[in-house]
Design an enzyme around this catalytic site. Structure first.
Site, PDB file in Angstrom:
ATOM      1  N   CYS A  79       0.853  -1.191   0.000  1.00 42.68           N
ATOM      2  CA  CYS A  79       0.000   0.000   0.000  1.00 42.68           C
ATOM      3  C   CYS A  79       0.884   1.235   0.000  1.00 42.68           C
ATOM      4  CB  CYS A  79      -0.910  -0.014   1.233  1.00 42.68           C
ATOM      5  SG  CYS A  79      -2.007   1.415   1.351  1.00 42.68           S
TER       6      CYS A  79
ATOM      7  N   HIS B  46      -9.210  -3.679  -2.097  1.00 43.53           N
ATOM      8  CA  HIS B  46      -8.237  -2.979  -1.253  1.00 43.53           C
ATOM      9  C   HIS B  46      -8.697  -1.546  -0.992  1.00 43.53           C
ATOM     10  CE1 HIS B  46      -3.983  -2.113   0.079  1.00 43.53           C
ATOM     11  NE2 HIS B  46      -4.391  -0.884  -0.226  1.00 43.53           N
ATOM     12  N   GLU B  47      -9.141  -0.867  -2.037  1.00 37.62           N
ATOM     13  CA  GLU B  47      -9.536   0.538  -1.896  1.00 37.62           C
ATOM     14  C   GLU B  47     -10.855   0.692  -1.135  1.00 37.62           C
ATOM     15  OE1 GLU B  47      -7.081   2.252  -2.308  1.00 37.62           O
ATOM     16  OE2 GLU B  47      -5.966   0.997  -3.689  1.00 37.62           O
TER      17      GLU B  47
ATOM     18  N   HIS C 126     -10.103   0.574   2.398  1.00 40.11           N
ATOM     19  CA  HIS C 126      -9.658   1.895   2.869  1.00 40.11           C
ATOM     20  C   HIS C 126     -10.852   2.758   3.262  1.00 40.11           C
ATOM     21  CE1 HIS C 126      -5.354   2.613   2.688  1.00 40.11           C
ATOM     22  NE2 HIS C 126      -5.250   1.953   1.539  1.00 40.11           N
TER      23      HIS C 126
END
Length: 136
Positions: A85, A126-127, A130
């Protein structure tokens, strides 16, 4: 506008709130910042540039796709992988799904539903993590 990358763990762990049309400049800033970091980055969430709104961008092949208020509505075929990341140092083990379906708004606030698989699905997961304040 290219923005600096947020490395503050407390900030990155804070869940994001839904984006509105007033937040559209953040999508543009994310796309600009992603392009500036294209050698080491394939996706970004707004909290990575210090904005706690549910906006992500992902490099899907030759195109950078902005997704506003993305939500995974289906996921299939779990697997384990290692990810890095831009906001964190090193690589970590994480769980992902091979295929996902995502509903989101584009920059014109038009609703879309898309099916993504393999690396594109991994980037988007993944985003979205976040946005939820989840770090690898």
């Amino acid at each position: 506008m290219i923005k600096s990358i947020n490395h503050n763990l407390t900030s990155l762990k804070k869940p994001s709130t839904p984006a509105t049309k007033a937040d559209l400049a953040t999508a543009t800033n994310l796309l600009d910042t992603l392009k500036a970091h294209q050698a080491e980055c394939v996706g970004m969430a707004a909290n990575m540039i210090g904005v706690h709104k549910r906006i992500i961008v992902a490099q899907i092949g030759p195109f950078a796709l902005a997704m506003i208020n993305p939500k995974i509505t289906a996921q299939h075929d779990p697997y384990q992988t290692t990810e890095g990341c831009l906001s964190l140092t090193g690589h970590r083990l994480t769980n992902r799904f091979k295929t996902i379906t995502v509903s989101y708004l584009d920059q014109n606030f038009k609703t879309h539903t898309g099916d993504f698989s393999d690396f594109a699905a991994q980037i988007i997961q993944h985003e979205i993590d976040h946005c939820n304040g989840i770090l690898i």
